[in-house]
Motif scaffolding. Structure first.
Motif, PDB file in Angstrom:
ATOM      1  N   MET A 263       0.843  -1.194   0.000  1.00 31.17           N
ATOM      2  CA  MET A 263       0.000   0.000   0.000  1.00 31.17           C
ATOM      3  C   MET A 263       0.875   1.239   0.000  1.00 31.17           C
ATOM      4  SD  MET A 263      -2.432   1.288   3.096  1.00 31.17           S
ATOM      5  CE  MET A 263      -0.980   1.192   4.154  1.00 31.17           C
ATOM      6  N   SER A 264       0.492   2.228  -0.783  1.00 31.96           N
ATOM      7  CA  SER A 264       1.205   3.502  -0.768  1.00 31.96           C
ATOM      8  C   SER A 264       0.205   4.626  -0.670  1.00 31.96           C
ATOM      9  CB  SER A 264       2.063   3.681  -2.033  1.00 31.96           C
ATOM     10  OG  SER A 264       1.254   3.703  -3.178  1.00 31.96           O
ATOM     11  N   ILE A 265       0.582   5.678   0.073  1.00 31.87           N
ATOM     12  CA  ILE A 265      -0.287   6.833   0.231  1.00 31.87           C
ATOM     13  C   ILE A 265      -0.054   7.777  -0.933  1.00 31.87           C
ATOM     14  CG2 ILE A 265      -0.860   8.786   1.712  1.00 31.87           C
ATOM     15  CD1 ILE A 265       0.134   7.180   4.060  1.00 31.87           C
ATOM     16  N   VAL A 266      -1.134   8.128  -1.633  1.00 34.73           N
ATOM     17  CA  VAL A 266      -1.017   9.058  -2.747  1.00 34.73           C
ATOM     18  C   VAL A 266      -0.964  10.482  -2.249  1.00 34.73           C
ATOM     19  CG1 VAL A 266      -2.160   9.921  -4.815  1.00 34.73           C
ATOM     20  CG2 VAL A 266      -2.148   7.480  -4.339  1.00 34.73           C
ATOM     21  N   GLY A 267      -1.829  10.832  -1.307  1.00 28.91           N
ATOM     22  CA  GLY A 267      -1.813  12.205  -0.795  1.00 28.91           C
ATOM     23  C   GLY A 267      -3.053  12.496  -0.004  1.00 28.91           C
ATOM     24  N   THR A 268      -3.082  13.697   0.534  1.00 29.06           N
ATOM     25  CA  THR A 268      -4.241  14.167   1.284  1.00 29.06           C
ATOM     26  C   THR A 268      -4.584  15.544   0.808  1.00 29.06           C
ATOM     27  OG1 THR A 268      -2.873  15.119   3.018  1.00 29.06           O
ATOM     28  CG2 THR A 268      -3.598  12.852   3.340  1.00 29.06           C
ATOM     29  N   GLY A 269      -5.815  15.944   0.989  1.00 25.28           N
ATOM     30  CA  GLY A 269      -6.180  17.290   0.570  1.00 25.28           C
ATOM     31  C   GLY A 269      -7.638  17.564   0.810  1.00 25.28           C
ATOM     32  N   GLY A 270      -8.027  18.828   0.484  1.00 22.09           N
ATOM     33  CA  GLY A 270      -9.420  19.213   0.649  1.00 22.09           C
ATOM     34  C   GLY A 270      -9.610  20.071   1.876  1.00 22.09           C
ATOM     35  N   ASP A 271     -10.475  21.082   1.761  1.00 21.48           N
ATOM     36  CA  ASP A 271     -10.721  21.976   2.878  1.00 21.48           C
ATOM     37  C   ASP A 271     -11.960  21.580   3.667  1.00 21.48           C
ATOM     38  OD1 ASP A 271      -8.530  23.594   2.350  1.00 21.48           O
ATOM     39  OD2 ASP A 271      -9.634  24.667   0.806  1.00 21.48           O
ATOM     40  N   GLU A 272     -12.981  21.035   2.992  1.00 23.54           N
ATOM     41  CA  GLU A 272     -14.220  20.726   3.670  1.00 23.54           C
ATOM     42  C   GLU A 272     -14.154  19.361   4.351  1.00 23.54           C
ATOM     43  OE1 GLU A 272     -16.433  22.963   3.976  1.00 23.54           O
ATOM     44  OE2 GLU A 272     -15.314  24.309   2.687  1.00 23.54           O
ATOM     45  N   THR A 273     -13.286  18.465   3.890  1.00 20.59           N
ATOM     46  CA  THR A 273     -13.169  17.146   4.480  1.00 20.59           C
ATOM     47  C   THR A 273     -11.706  16.811   4.659  1.00 20.59           C
ATOM     48  OG1 THR A 273     -13.139  16.089   2.310  1.00 20.59           O
ATOM     49  CG2 THR A 273     -15.286  16.347   3.353  1.00 20.59           C
ATOM     50  N   ASP A 274     -11.467  15.802   5.496  1.00 26.83           N
ATOM     51  CA  ASP A 274     -10.126  15.263   5.655  1.00 26.83           C
ATOM     52  C   ASP A 274     -10.047  14.065   4.733  1.00 26.83           C
ATOM     53  OD1 ASP A 274      -7.693  14.440   6.417  1.00 26.83           O
ATOM     54  OD2 ASP A 274      -8.199  13.988   8.496  1.00 26.83           O
ATOM     55  N   ALA A 275      -9.383  14.192   3.581  1.00 29.04           N
ATOM     56  CA  ALA A 275      -9.390  13.155   2.555  1.00 29.04           C
ATOM     57  C   ALA A 275      -8.033  12.482   2.459  1.00 29.04           C
ATOM     58  CB  ALA A 275      -9.777  13.758   1.200  1.00 29.04           C
ATOM     59  N   SER A 276      -8.055  11.159   2.266  1.00 26.43           N
ATOM     60  CA  SER A 276      -6.822  10.394   2.125  1.00 26.43           C
ATOM     61  C   SER A 276      -6.954   9.450   0.948  1.00 26.43           C
ATOM     62  CB  SER A 276      -6.533   9.583   3.396  1.00 26.43           C
ATOM     63  OG  SER A 276      -6.432  10.422   4.518  1.00 26.43           O
ATOM     64  N   GLU A 277      -5.859   9.210   0.257  1.00 26.30           N
ATOM     65  CA  GLU A 277      -5.855   8.290  -0.879  1.00 26.30           C
ATOM     66  C   GLU A 277      -4.782   7.230  -0.680  1.00 26.30           C
ATOM     67  OE1 GLU A 277      -5.463  10.272  -4.571  1.00 26.30           O
ATOM     68  OE2 GLU A 277      -7.374  11.340  -4.420  1.00 26.30           O
ATOM     69  N   PHE A 278      -5.110   5.982  -1.056  1.00 26.82           N
ATOM     70  CA  PHE A 278      -4.183   4.873  -0.915  1.00 26.82           C
ATOM     71  C   PHE A 278      -4.229   4.022  -2.186  1.00 26.82           C
ATOM     72  CE2 PHE A 278      -6.123   5.900   3.162  1.00 26.82           C
ATOM     73  CZ  PHE A 278      -5.017   6.163   3.948  1.00 26.82           C
ATOM     74  N   VAL A 279      -3.090   3.458  -2.569  1.00 22.05           N
ATOM     75  CA  VAL A 279      -3.006   2.560  -3.716  1.00 22.05           C
ATOM     76  C   VAL A 279      -2.866   1.131  -3.207  1.00 22.05           C
ATOM     77  CG1 VAL A 279      -1.700   1.934  -5.772  1.00 22.05           C
ATOM     78  CG2 VAL A 279      -1.975   4.341  -5.170  1.00 22.05           C
ATOM     79  N   VAL A 280      -3.690   0.237  -3.745  1.00 25.36           N
ATOM     80  CA  VAL A 280      -3.702  -1.158  -3.314  1.00 25.36           C
ATOM     81  C   VAL A 280      -2.495  -1.893  -3.883  1.00 25.36           C
ATOM     82  CG1 VAL A 280      -5.024  -3.303  -3.277  1.00 25.36           C
ATOM     83  CG2 VAL A 280      -6.224  -1.101  -3.242  1.00 25.36           C
ATOM     84  N   SER A 281      -1.747  -2.559  -3.012  1.00 24.60           N
ATOM     85  CA  SER A 281      -0.586  -3.336  -3.457  1.00 24.60           C
ATOM     86  C   SER A 281      -1.005  -4.752  -3.844  1.00 24.60           C
ATOM     87  CB  SER A 281       0.454  -3.406  -2.340  1.00 24.60           C
ATOM     88  OG  SER A 281      -0.043  -4.179  -1.259  1.00 24.60           O
ATOM     89  N   GLU A 282      -0.092  -5.495  -4.444  1.00 24.72           N
ATOM     90  CA  GLU A 282      -0.365  -6.896  -4.822  1.00 24.72           C
ATOM     91  C   GLU A 282      -0.722  -7.719  -3.598  1.00 24.72           C
ATOM     92  OE1 GLU A 282      -0.521  -8.292  -7.716  1.00 24.72           O
ATOM     93  OE2 GLU A 282       0.336  -6.802  -9.082  1.00 24.72           O
ATOM     94  N   GLN A 283      -0.028  -7.463  -2.466  1.00 22.94           N
ATOM     95  CA  GLN A 283      -0.257  -8.240  -1.257  1.00 22.94           C
ATOM     96  C   GLN A 283      -1.638  -7.983  -0.661  1.00 22.94           C
ATOM     97  OE1 GLN A 283       2.386  -6.340  -1.858  1.00 22.94           O
ATOM     98  NE2 GLN A 283       4.023  -7.862  -2.138  1.00 22.94           N
ATOM     99  N   GLU A 284      -2.192  -6.807  -0.919  1.00 24.15           N
ATOM    100  CA  GLU A 284      -3.476  -6.454  -0.313  1.00 24.15           C
ATOM    101  C   GLU A 284      -4.662  -6.749  -1.209  1.00 24.15           C
ATOM    102  OE1 GLU A 284      -1.894  -2.586   2.186  1.00 24.15           O
ATOM    103  OE2 GLU A 284      -1.970  -2.581  -0.002  1.00 24.15           O
ATOM    104  N   ALA A 285      -4.406  -7.137  -2.426  1.00 20.03           N
ATOM    105  CA  ALA A 285      -5.479  -7.436  -3.377  1.00 20.03           C
ATOM    106  C   ALA A 285      -6.369  -8.552  -2.833  1.00 20.03           C
ATOM    107  CB  ALA A 285      -4.892  -7.846  -4.721  1.00 20.03           C
ATOM    108  N   GLY A 286      -7.670  -8.397  -3.038  1.00 22.28           N
ATOM    109  CA  GLY A 286      -8.622  -9.409  -2.602  1.00 22.28           C
ATOM    110  C   GLY A 286      -9.219  -9.156  -1.226  1.00 22.28           C
ATOM    111  N   ARG A 287      -8.746  -8.166  -0.494  1.00 15.64           N
ATOM    112  CA  ARG A 287      -9.288  -7.869   0.831  1.00 15.64           C
ATOM    113  C   ARG A 287     -10.579  -7.065   0.710  1.00 15.64           C
ATOM    114  NH1 ARG A 287      -5.169  -5.625   5.119  1.00 15.64           N
ATOM    115  NH2 ARG A 287      -6.740  -6.579   6.462  1.00 15.64           N
ATOM    116  N   ARG A 288     -11.413  -7.166   1.727  1.00 14.25           N
ATOM    117  CA  ARG A 288     -12.608  -6.329   1.782  1.00 14.25           C
ATOM    118  C   ARG A 288     -12.199  -4.857   1.851  1.00 14.25           C
ATOM    119  NH1 ARG A 288     -17.658  -8.279   4.734  1.00 14.25           N
ATOM    120  NH2 ARG A 288     -17.626  -6.115   5.496  1.00 14.25           N
ATOM    121  N   LEU A 289     -13.028  -3.997   1.279  1.00 17.90           N
ATOM    122  CA  LEU A 289     -12.725  -2.572   1.249  1.00 17.90           C
ATOM    123  C   LEU A 289     -12.595  -2.004   2.662  1.00 17.90           C
ATOM    124  CD1 LEU A 289     -12.362   0.057  -0.332  1.00 17.90           C
ATOM    125  CD2 LEU A 289     -14.858   0.272  -0.429  1.00 17.90           C
ATOM    126  N   ASP A 290     -13.507  -2.369   3.570  1.00 15.32           N
ATOM    127  CA  ASP A 290     -13.421  -1.828   4.925  1.00 15.32           C
ATOM    128  C   ASP A 290     -12.190  -2.344   5.661  1.00 15.32           C
ATOM    129  OD1 ASP A 290     -14.413  -4.401   5.027  1.00 15.32           O
ATOM    130  OD2 ASP A 290     -15.904  -3.985   6.580  1.00 15.32           O
TER     131      ASP A 290
END
Length: 342
Positions: A1-28
């Protein structure tokens, strides 16, 4: 997993990229791991079902949806509902007032509008007491009448709109940043060292810090969040000798970005005295100032004062100019620096 970035003024937003090892897991499950347990599974499931999660920009409403390698998962956490500000009897230094606007001298330490950690004791709370329900409603219930702002620890002249017509006109003048000849915003600051030129301009775009979303930094123009920023400065007074010196400068803004003067002056090697965010690495220089260094090291805020504000009255069109003296704490700082040799 790698963090792409954060941003936004109205919300606290985070982005993540799914790695090969994490593929197949539930979203939550994936998000719970990515956030290091910061949010519970039940909270994440609610956010997903409320449409606050996107996978490759597509909203996903099922917590059990499986993630695939290479997908980008974006989570937006809405700001909690804040209480409406209430009127508080907080003294204000009023410079001018009529039915359309109020001009005041904001002291250091006063937050402009309510927010996390400062729901009371702000300038807005004071204005609600002083002006009642006459403030412009364009800024919403959290920021009634607020056309511009100063940082909590920055002192100086501010204008507040009491009518919607005044709010619209003043907002237009601030948006023009003086390029229409109607407005001027000037500051005085005490900085570490003495700029090599008596008069200069810093032109460098600003964006969010890569390490702290509350901070700003100089960024390349091509970055998505890059905002053009220009600060003109002039050295008014020099203190001390080489290696142990400081200067009083005046700054005029051509643009109005968050923390602009503080970031720009730090960028050219002259951060503001007392600025623990952008100039903490200069604190050790106070040891070179002898007994004066104790005064400098103890200065409790960034040494920045908005001493001049000029604008066109939003209704009459009359030119208006307001200037204030440096507050006592900055005066005392200058008096201490004046004792340096040289």
């Amino acid at each position: 997993m790698s963090i792409v970035g954060t941003g936004g003024d109205e919300t606290d937003a985070s982005e993540f990229v799914v790695s090969e090892q994490e593929a197949g897991r539930r979203l939550d499950q994936f998000l719970a791991t990515a956030l290091g347990g910061e949010l519970s599974r039940s909270r994440l499931q609610s956010l997903i079902e409320d449409g606050q999660v996107r996978v490759d920009e597509t909203p996903v409403l099922l917590p059990k949806r499986k993630v695939a390698a290479g997908e980008t998962v974006r989570l937006a956490v809405p700001e909690p509902e804040a209480p409406e500000p209430v009127a508080e009897d907080i003294p204000l230094a009023i410079l001018y007032e009529d039915e359309h606007l109020v001009v005041l001298d904001k002291p250091a330490g006063l937050v402009v509008h309510p927010g996390p950690g400062n729901w009371t004791g702000t300038l807005v709370n004071a204005l609600l007491f002083h002006c009642g329900d006459t403030l412009s409603g364009i800024g919403g219930v959290k920021r009634p009448g607020i056309v511009h702002r100063l940082d909590k620890e920055t002192s100086g002249v501010m204008v507040v709109a009491k009518s919607d017509a005044a709010h619209r006109s003043l907002a237009k003048q601030f948006a023009a940043h003086g390029q229409d000849g109607k407005m001027e915003r000037a500051y005085q600051a005490v900085v570490w060292g003495v700029p090599s030129r008596p008069v200069g301009t810093v032109e460098a775009s600003l964006g969010r810090s890569n390490s702290d979303r509350t901070k700003r930094q100089v960024v390349k123009d091509g970055r998505p969040d890059a905002r053009h920023a220009v600060t003109h400065f002039e050295v008014l007074e020099r203190f001390g000798t080489e290696g142990a010196n400081a200067a009083l400068i005046a700054c005029v803004l051509e643009t109005g970005r968050t923390h602009q003067i503080r970031v720009h002056m730090s960028h050219i090697g002259h951060p503001l005295i007392g600025d623990e965010v952008y100039g903490a690495h200069f604190r050790t220089k106070s040891k070179k100032l002898g007994e004066v260094g104790d005064v400098v090291a103890a200065f409790p805020r960034q040494a920045l004062h908005a001493f001049r504000l000029a604008f066109e009255h939003p209704v009459s069109g009359e030119p208006m100019e307001f200037e204030t003296e440096l507050p006592d704490d900055m005066q005392e700082l200058l008096e201490a620096l004046a004792r340096l040799e040289g």
